[in-house]
Design a protein around this motif. Structure first.
Motif, PDB file in Angstrom:
ATOM      1  N   GLY A  87       0.915  -0.802  -0.111  1.00 25.05           N
ATOM      2  CA  GLY A  87      -0.180  -0.412   0.161  1.00 25.05           C
ATOM      3  C   GLY A  87       0.922   1.194   0.279  1.00 25.05           C
ATOM      4  N   SER A  88       2.063   1.129   0.998  1.00 24.42           N
ATOM      5  CA  SER A  88       2.771   2.781   1.033  1.00 24.42           C
ATOM      6  C   SER A  88       3.702   2.852  -0.682  1.00 24.42           C
ATOM      7  N   MET A  89       3.765   1.358  -1.535  1.00 22.50           N
ATOM      8  CA  MET A  89       4.494   1.837  -2.464  1.00 22.50           C
ATOM      9  C   MET A  89       3.234   2.774  -3.283  1.00 22.50           C
ATOM     10  N   VAL A  90       2.063   2.298  -3.185  1.00 19.62           N
ATOM     11  CA  VAL A  90       1.319   3.007  -4.357  1.00 19.62           C
ATOM     12  C   VAL A  90       0.888   4.350  -3.863  1.00 19.62           C
ATOM     13  N   ILE A  91       0.912   4.177  -3.084  1.00 13.70           N
ATOM     14  CA  ILE A  91       0.711   6.083  -2.596  1.00 13.70           C
ATOM     15  C   ILE A  91       1.493   6.904  -3.143  1.00 13.70           C
ATOM     16  N   SER A  92       2.961   6.120  -2.571  1.00  9.76           N
ATOM     17  CA  SER A  92       4.416   6.907  -2.789  1.00  9.76           C
ATOM     18  C   SER A  92       4.343   6.926  -4.655  1.00  9.76           C
ATOM     19  N   GLY A  93       3.710   6.189  -5.671  1.00 14.13           N
ATOM     20  CA  GLY A  93       3.543   6.170  -6.525  1.00 14.13           C
ATOM     21  C   GLY A  93       2.433   7.542  -6.838  1.00 14.13           C
ATOM     22  N   VAL A  94       1.839   8.029  -6.502  1.00 18.02           N
ATOM     23  CA  VAL A  94       0.414   8.966  -6.222  1.00 18.02           C
ATOM     24  C   VAL A  94       1.868  10.462  -5.945  1.00 18.02           C
ATOM     25  N   LEU A  95       2.375  10.400  -4.881  1.00 21.38           N
ATOM     26  CA  LEU A  95       2.946  11.190  -4.826  1.00 21.38           C
ATOM     27  C   LEU A  95       4.285  11.735  -5.883  1.00 21.38           C
ATOM     28  N   ILE A  96       5.034  10.572  -6.297  1.00 19.47           N
ATOM     29  CA  ILE A  96       5.667  11.536  -7.161  1.00 19.47           C
ATOM     30  C   ILE A  96       4.702  11.726  -8.497  1.00 19.47           C
ATOM     31  N   PHE A  97       3.913  11.641  -8.672  1.00 22.90           N
ATOM     32  CA  PHE A  97       2.968  11.768 -10.109  1.00 22.90           C
ATOM     33  C   PHE A  97       2.814  13.163  -9.378  1.00 22.90           C
ATOM     34  N   PHE A  98       2.862  13.763  -8.620  1.00 23.31           N
ATOM     35  CA  PHE A  98       2.739  15.313  -7.933  1.00 23.31           C
ATOM     36  C   PHE A  98       3.663  16.047  -8.286  1.00 23.31           C
ATOM     37  N   SER A  99       4.407  15.370  -7.437  1.00 25.26           N
ATOM     38  CA  SER A  99       5.411  15.999  -7.069  1.00 25.26           C
ATOM     39  C   SER A  99       6.165  17.393  -8.165  1.00 25.26           C
ATOM     40  N   LYS A 100       6.697  18.283  -7.433  1.00 25.79           N
ATOM     41  CA  LYS A 100       6.515  19.499  -8.797  1.00 25.79           C
ATOM     42  C   LYS A 100       8.611  19.822  -8.032  1.00 25.79           C
ATOM     43  N   SER A 101       8.389  19.895  -6.995  1.00 24.13           N
ATOM     44  CA  SER A 101       9.584  20.248  -6.400  1.00 24.13           C
ATOM     45  C   SER A 101      11.132  18.991  -5.994  1.00 24.13           C
ATOM     46  N   TYR A 102      11.932  19.611  -5.896  1.00 26.12           N
ATOM     47  CA  TYR A 102      12.988  18.488  -5.619  1.00 26.12           C
ATOM     48  C   TYR A 102      12.991  17.947  -3.793  1.00 26.12           C
ATOM     49  N   THR A 103      12.036  19.095  -3.309  1.00 25.70           N
ATOM     50  CA  THR A 103      12.195  18.461  -1.852  1.00 25.70           C
ATOM     51  C   THR A 103      10.478  16.997  -1.818  1.00 25.70           C
ATOM     52  N   TYR A 176       6.248   6.602 -13.272  1.00 26.76           N
ATOM     53  CA  TYR A 176       6.301   6.313 -12.152  1.00 26.76           C
ATOM     54  C   TYR A 176       4.407   5.562 -11.512  1.00 26.76           C
ATOM     55  N   LEU A 177       4.192   6.414 -11.800  1.00 26.82           N
ATOM     56  CA  LEU A 177       2.700   6.186 -11.117  1.00 26.82           C
ATOM     57  C   LEU A 177       1.876   4.986 -11.226  1.00 26.82           C
ATOM     58  N   ILE A 178       1.817   4.673 -12.815  1.00 31.34           N
ATOM     59  CA  ILE A 178       1.863   3.063 -13.479  1.00 31.34           C
ATOM     60  C   ILE A 178       2.161   2.024 -12.526  1.00 31.34           C
ATOM     61  N   MET A 179       3.687   2.108 -12.695  1.00 37.22           N
ATOM     62  CA  MET A 179       4.506   0.831 -12.668  1.00 37.22           C
ATOM     63  C   MET A 179       3.749   0.575 -10.786  1.00 37.22           C
ATOM     64  N   LEU A 180       3.959   1.693 -10.213  1.00 35.12           N
ATOM     65  CA  LEU A 180       3.817   1.526  -8.891  1.00 35.12           C
ATOM     66  C   LEU A 180       2.636   1.356  -8.633  1.00 35.12           C
ATOM     67  N   SER A 181       1.821   1.688  -8.611  1.00 30.41           N
ATOM     68  CA  SER A 181       0.702   0.973  -9.001  1.00 30.41           C
ATOM     69  C   SER A 181      -0.248  -0.442  -9.467  1.00 30.41           C
TER      70      SER A 181
END
Length: 412
Positions: A87-103, A176-181
């Motif tokens: 589950g945490s890997m799926v959530i991380s894929g969603v967050l990576i998709f929406f990441s705009k800043s390096y932080t 990343y979103l697709i693969m981690l899903s």
């Protein structure tokens, strides 16, 4: 009796599905980064040392997850921990998709490695619990699925990066979103399975302090550290090396990474019975030694010998599953603690060595001329050469372990 046997077989099939598909998505999450890293580096304007720091930070997340997962497994059961990891890997894929800043991206990537670390321990514990015969063969077969997905992951990732959906290119974020899903898939057999050790204690366990007094466990931890650092570093640095050192196109460089994992997967599928036959001790030192030689020749032999980067995967592949099989055989009543210790030490090594690879590459690059092609080439050779050194140290540690157990007549 027949109904009970059928229930047991059905549950074992679900357990196998959970562990095999789990290793497939684990391999995907680990190895789609090869084609993505040059683009991540470009988008966030990172130099080689900063890139090494990013990978090192993620290895820290991996290590932290490994350090607490065994405790969570004993307290809540391996089933729940495995579900949380997916589950945490799926959530991380969603967050990576929406990441705009390096932080924000760094934090999202860090979460993905937390999930990876939890999954690493969980799958290892499941394997140690359910594989009671032909341990080397079954551990290598399980990890074959990791190698299989790792073979195709770079090519699929490279293709997805360029795909357009409704006029928008997916790029590395969408990939990343697709693969981690895909981590949603193994959650189904995991949810339906019952795992041994979750419902009741399976007899007295070997204490953590007792394990720490065994020099063999420390040597196994070092072997695992050197071997896995090399394995993960190839996924992170090979495409980068080929693109920058030899001006290969991304598709060709990703193809070489896929060839590495093809050798990697084939070795895990075919060499498992060999490790059971010749022994785990001898297998570890032979495979690591061969891979170190292939890596050194590939780095310094020039572009014509680049195929040896892929061939090195044959020897790297059996190291991790053979160490896990070794632990399952030597510490049957303390496998969770032994796995946690070795994988945590491996995580610490990954933090240090991933940083060193980038730092060495940057230092040598600056020494020869940061803005020159020869400086870039020598820097990349030095950094990748350090991967070969890790494999050599893995083989040397294997020799020490062999001699230590041989004297005590405890070879496995």
């Amino acid at each position: 009796m027949f109904n009970r046997l059928r229930t047991i077989n059905k549950n074992y099939a679900l357990q196998l599905a959970a562990i095999f598909i789990g290793f497939i998505v684990f391999g995907i999450s680990e190895n789609v980064k090869g084609p993505a890293i040059p683009r991540i580096q470009y988008d966030f304007a990172l130099d080689e040392q900063q890139l090494g720091s990013l990978l090192s930070l993620n290895a820290l997340g991996y290590m932290l997850a490994c350090s607490f997962t065994a405790f969570l497994t004993r307290k809540f059961g391996v089933k729940l921990v495995t579900l949380v990891a997916f589950g945490s890997m799926v959530i991380s894929g969603v967050l990576i998709f929406f990441s705009k800043s390096y932080t924000f991206f760094g934090a999202s990537y860090f979460l993905m490695y937390i999930g990876n670390g939890m999954l690493e321990i969980a799958l290892a514990v499941i394997g140690a619990r359910i594989f009671v015969r032909n341990v080397g063969t079954m551990m290598n077969l399980s990890h074959f699925f990791y190698g299989l997905s790792s073979t195709v992951a770079p090519m699929i990732a490279s293709g997805l990066i360029t795909v357009s959906v409704y006029g928008h290119v997916l790029d590395w974020r969408g990939m990343y979103l697709i693969m981690l899903s895909l981590c949603l898939i193994p959650m189904i057999p995991t949810l339906l399975s019952k795992f041994p050790g979750d419902d009741a204690a399976d007899g007295p366990r070997t204490g953590f302090r007792e394990l720490m007094r065994d020099p063999a466990l420390w040597l196994l931890a070092l072997i695992l550290t050197f071997g896995v650092v090399a394995e993960l570093a190839v996924g992170g640095w090979l495409v980068n090396f080929l693109e920058k050192a030899y001006a290969w196109k991304n598709v060709s460089a990703s193809g070489m990474l896929s060839a590495f994992f093809l050798c990697f997967a084939g070795a895990r599928l075919l060499l498992g019975p060999l490790t059971d036959k010749i022994g785990f001790n001898l297998s570890l030192l032979i495979f690591a030694g061969v891979s170190s030689i292939c890596t050194f020749i590939a780095v310094w032999g020039g572009e014509s010998l680049a195929f040896l980067f892929a061939a090195a995967g044959i020897g790297i592949a059996p190291i991790y599953p053979t160490v896990m099989a070794f632990i399952a055989k030597r510490y049957p009543r303390g496998s969770e603690s032994a796995i946690t210790f070795t994988v945590t030490l491996m995580g610490i090594g990954s933090v240090i060595f991933n940083y060193l690879i980038g730092a060495i590459a940057q230092f040598v690059k600056n020494t020869y001329g940061a803005d020159t092609q020869i400086g870039l080439l020598r820097g990349l050779q030095a950094g990748y050469g350090f991967i070969g050194l890790c494999l050599l140290l893995c083989a040397i540690t294997g020799v020490i372990l062999y001699r230590y157990l041989s004297v005590r007549k405890e070879l496995i």
